[in-house]
Design a protein around this motif. Sequence first.
Motif, PDB file in Angstrom:
ATOM      1  N   ILE A  86      47.011  -4.899 -10.495  1.00  0.00           N
ATOM      2  CA  ILE A  86      48.562  -5.426  -9.348  1.00  0.00           C
ATOM      3  C   ILE A  86      50.380  -5.526 -10.238  1.00  0.00           C
ATOM      4  O   ILE A  86      49.758  -5.045 -11.574  1.00  0.00           O
ATOM      5  CB  ILE A  86      49.164  -7.235  -9.207  1.00  0.00           C
ATOM      6  N   GLY A  87      50.993  -6.242 -10.115  1.00  0.00           N
ATOM      7  CA  GLY A  87      52.145  -5.076 -10.767  1.00  0.00           C
ATOM      8  C   GLY A  87      53.145  -4.552  -9.266  1.00  0.00           C
ATOM      9  O   GLY A  87      54.636  -4.424 -10.453  1.00  0.00           O
ATOM     10  N   PHE A  88      53.179  -4.540  -8.371  1.00  0.00           N
ATOM     11  CA  PHE A  88      54.904  -4.133  -7.919  1.00  0.00           C
ATOM     12  C   PHE A  88      55.225  -5.581  -7.543  1.00  0.00           C
ATOM     13  O   PHE A  88      55.266  -6.605  -7.239  1.00  0.00           O
ATOM     14  CB  PHE A  88      53.507  -4.286  -6.114  1.00  0.00           C
ATOM     15  N   GLY A  89      56.801  -5.245  -7.903  1.00  0.00           N
ATOM     16  CA  GLY A  89      57.726  -6.286  -8.108  1.00  0.00           C
ATOM     17  C   GLY A  89      58.169  -7.141  -9.488  1.00  0.00           C
ATOM     18  O   GLY A  89      58.557  -8.529  -9.446  1.00  0.00           O
ATOM     19  N   LEU A  90      56.952  -6.673 -10.423  1.00  0.00           N
ATOM     20  CA  LEU A  90      56.773  -7.796 -11.402  1.00  0.00           C
ATOM     21  C   LEU A  90      57.431  -6.853 -12.571  1.00  0.00           C
ATOM     22  O   LEU A  90      57.373  -5.661 -12.693  1.00  0.00           O
ATOM     23  CB  LEU A  90      55.147  -7.404 -11.746  1.00  0.00           C
TER      24      LEU A  90
ATOM     25  N   GLY B 144      50.123  -6.107  -2.966  1.00  0.00           N
ATOM     26  CA  GLY B 144      50.148  -4.964  -2.491  1.00  0.00           C
ATOM     27  C   GLY B 144      49.270  -4.093  -3.651  1.00  0.00           C
ATOM     28  O   GLY B 144      50.136  -2.718  -4.528  1.00  0.00           O
ATOM     29  N   ARG B 145      48.390  -4.342  -4.579  1.00  0.00           N
ATOM     30  CA  ARG B 145      47.531  -4.535  -5.586  1.00  0.00           C
ATOM     31  C   ARG B 145      46.719  -3.613  -5.752  1.00  0.00           C
ATOM     32  O   ARG B 145      46.455  -2.744  -3.850  1.00  0.00           O
ATOM     33  CB  ARG B 145      46.409  -5.187  -5.925  1.00  0.00           C
ATOM     34  N   ARG B 146      46.947  -2.596  -5.727  1.00  0.00           N
ATOM     35  CA  ARG B 146      46.379  -0.700  -5.875  1.00  0.00           C
ATOM     36  C   ARG B 146      44.522  -0.735  -6.595  1.00  0.00           C
ATOM     37  O   ARG B 146      44.671  -1.034  -7.773  1.00  0.00           O
ATOM     38  CB  ARG B 146      47.160   0.087  -5.915  1.00  0.00           C
ATOM     39  N   ARG B 147      43.967   0.200  -6.786  1.00  0.00           N
ATOM     40  CA  ARG B 147      42.892   0.098  -6.933  1.00  0.00           C
ATOM     41  C   ARG B 147      43.269   1.015  -8.231  1.00  0.00           C
ATOM     42  O   ARG B 147      44.822   2.259  -8.017  1.00  0.00           O
ATOM     43  CB  ARG B 147      41.791   1.212  -6.107  1.00  0.00           C
TER      44      ARG B 147
ATOM     45  N   VAL C 279      42.957 -12.209 -16.115  1.00  0.00           N
ATOM     46  CA  VAL C 279      45.212 -12.452 -17.274  1.00  0.00           C
ATOM     47  C   VAL C 279      45.030 -13.005 -18.425  1.00  0.00           C
ATOM     48  O   VAL C 279      44.156 -13.071 -18.905  1.00  0.00           O
ATOM     49  CB  VAL C 279      45.221 -13.864 -15.668  1.00  0.00           C
ATOM     50  N   GLU C 280      46.386 -12.491 -19.102  1.00  0.00           N
ATOM     51  CA  GLU C 280      46.065 -12.995 -20.670  1.00  0.00           C
ATOM     52  C   GLU C 280      46.320 -13.792 -21.221  1.00  0.00           C
ATOM     53  O   GLU C 280      45.130 -14.452 -22.123  1.00  0.00           O
ATOM     54  CB  GLU C 280      47.540 -12.205 -21.064  1.00  0.00           C
ATOM     55  N   HIS C 281      47.085 -14.724 -20.315  1.00  0.00           N
ATOM     56  CA  HIS C 281      46.800 -16.198 -21.428  1.00  0.00           C
ATOM     57  C   HIS C 281      46.953 -17.199 -19.733  1.00  0.00           C
ATOM     58  O   HIS C 281      46.671 -17.006 -18.932  1.00  0.00           O
ATOM     59  CB  HIS C 281      48.439 -17.112 -21.688  1.00  0.00           C
ATOM     60  N   ILE C 282      46.504 -18.692 -19.961  1.00  0.00           N
ATOM     61  CA  ILE C 282      46.209 -19.422 -19.113  1.00  0.00           C
ATOM     62  C   ILE C 282      47.699 -20.048 -18.234  1.00  0.00           C
ATOM     63  O   ILE C 282      47.438 -20.302 -17.447  1.00  0.00           O
ATOM     64  CB  ILE C 282      45.735 -20.935 -19.598  1.00  0.00           C
ATOM     65  N   PRO C 283      48.686 -20.076 -19.252  1.00  0.00           N
ATOM     66  CA  PRO C 283      50.005 -20.174 -18.087  1.00  0.00           C
ATOM     67  C   PRO C 283      50.330 -19.121 -17.202  1.00  0.00           C
ATOM     68  O   PRO C 283      50.530 -19.359 -15.698  1.00  0.00           O
ATOM     69  CB  PRO C 283      51.292 -19.633 -19.165  1.00  0.00           C
ATOM     70  N   ASP C 284      49.525 -17.297 -17.451  1.00  0.00           N
ATOM     71  CA  ASP C 284      49.871 -17.168 -15.758  1.00  0.00           C
ATOM     72  C   ASP C 284      48.076 -16.956 -15.201  1.00  0.00           C
ATOM     73  O   ASP C 284      48.831 -16.646 -14.005  1.00  0.00           O
ATOM     74  CB  ASP C 284      48.831 -15.548 -15.989  1.00  0.00           C
ATOM     75  N   LEU C 285      47.652 -18.078 -15.218  1.00  0.00           N
ATOM     76  CA  LEU C 285      46.875 -18.415 -14.343  1.00  0.00           C
ATOM     77  C   LEU C 285      47.385 -19.967 -13.786  1.00  0.00           C
ATOM     78  O   LEU C 285      47.171 -19.586 -12.427  1.00  0.00           O
ATOM     79  CB  LEU C 285      45.092 -19.183 -15.078  1.00  0.00           C
ATOM     80  N   ILE C 286      47.888 -20.600 -14.233  1.00  0.00           N
ATOM     81  CA  ILE C 286      48.300 -21.799 -13.975  1.00  0.00           C
ATOM     82  C   ILE C 286      49.926 -20.893 -12.727  1.00  0.00           C
ATOM     83  O   ILE C 286      49.567 -21.529 -11.773  1.00  0.00           O
ATOM     84  CB  ILE C 286      49.578 -22.422 -14.387  1.00  0.00           C
TER      85      ILE C 286
ATOM     86  N   GLU D 205      33.067  -7.984  -6.611  1.00  0.00           N
ATOM     87  CA  GLU D 205      33.105  -6.579  -6.432  1.00  0.00           C
ATOM     88  C   GLU D 205      34.058  -6.093  -6.813  1.00  0.00           C
ATOM     89  O   GLU D 205      34.093  -4.834  -6.329  1.00  0.00           O
ATOM     90  CB  GLU D 205      32.885  -6.911  -4.673  1.00  0.00           C
ATOM     91  N   GLU D 206      35.345  -6.803  -6.957  1.00  0.00           N
ATOM     92  CA  GLU D 206      36.065  -6.330  -7.634  1.00  0.00           C
ATOM     93  C   GLU D 206      37.094  -7.250  -9.043  1.00  0.00           C
ATOM     94  O   GLU D 206      36.804  -8.379  -9.111  1.00  0.00           O
ATOM     95  CB  GLU D 206      37.207  -6.071  -5.946  1.00  0.00           C
ATOM     96  N   VAL D 207      37.963  -6.380  -9.777  1.00  0.00           N
ATOM     97  CA  VAL D 207      38.232  -6.988 -10.879  1.00  0.00           C
ATOM     98  C   VAL D 207      39.652  -6.460 -10.592  1.00  0.00           C
ATOM     99  O   VAL D 207      40.093  -5.128 -10.594  1.00  0.00           O
ATOM    100  CB  VAL D 207      37.178  -6.299 -12.052  1.00  0.00           C
ATOM    101  N   ILE D 208      40.592  -7.753 -10.496  1.00  0.00           N
ATOM    102  CA  ILE D 208      42.247  -7.470 -10.405  1.00  0.00           C
ATOM    103  C   ILE D 208      42.777  -7.783 -11.426  1.00  0.00           C
ATOM    104  O   ILE D 208      42.671  -9.306 -12.409  1.00  0.00           O
ATOM    105  CB  ILE D 208      42.997  -8.240  -9.695  1.00  0.00           C
ATOM    106  N   LEU D 209      43.568  -6.912 -12.385  1.00  0.00           N
ATOM    107  CA  LEU D 209      43.701  -6.924 -13.826  1.00  0.00           C
ATOM    108  C   LEU D 209      45.506  -7.305 -13.605  1.00  0.00           C
ATOM    109  O   LEU D 209      46.040  -7.037 -12.824  1.00  0.00           O
ATOM    110  CB  LEU D 209      44.073  -5.008 -13.761  1.00  0.00           C
ATOM    111  N   ALA D 210      45.676  -8.695 -13.615  1.00  0.00           N
ATOM    112  CA  ALA D 210      47.072  -8.926 -13.287  1.00  0.00           C
ATOM    113  C   ALA D 210      47.538  -9.395 -14.710  1.00  0.00           C
ATOM    114  O   ALA D 210      47.876 -10.644 -15.533  1.00  0.00           O
ATOM    115  CB  ALA D 210      46.553 -10.348 -12.995  1.00  0.00           C
TER     116      ALA D 210
END
Length: 200
Positions: free
Chosen positions: A169-173, A193-196, A83-90, A135-140
């Motif tokens: 991720i990004g579906f619906g954002l 809905g995340r995708r490779r 995530v970019e910033h701590i508020p995204d994590l929260i 095993e997986e890095v999710i780019l949020a």
Amino acid sequence: MNPVFDALVGRLKRLPGLGYRSAERIALHLLTEDRSAALGLCGEIQEALESLRRCPVTGNMTDGDVCAIYANASRNKQVVAVVEHIPDLIAMERSGAFQGTYHVLHGRLSPIHGVGPDALNLENLEARIDRDSVEEVILALASDIESEATCHYIQEEVVGPRVVDVTRIGFGLPSSRGIDGADAATLRNALEGRRRVSDS
């Protein structure tokens, strides 16, 4: 009104989400309605500044050796949401949809503003991919140009040839807002809905 009061309002107005009117109301409340609360707030801010720091692994806030999420044995260290910033994590934590761990970049690549890879928390990410057998890095991250460039850099230069799923991720954002601007249901859908990245 008064130079000291005006300076306080000006300082409060710099906080995210506060305009002049809101800053003025808060300043008046603290100074005239509840001075004891104002003193308590000052003490709590001071204590937080002295005890909280960046987690050396995740970049989250912590008052210990590592942040509570990373230290939690029930969290899946093999799945990391970047995530970019701590508020995204929260915001993601509030959604209750994610049981992995996080990595906070504290920014995104922005050549126009002089923000290069060295300014982001990327070296720690590369180290923990190896150390925790990720095993997986999710780019949020958001879907604007700078965030997309950051995602591409992470995939190519940080993950590189490692056998790690890189998903997005990004579906619906909303494209113009970050993770912290999305509600819990939208974030759950975005994670599910995340995708490779290679399938994009």
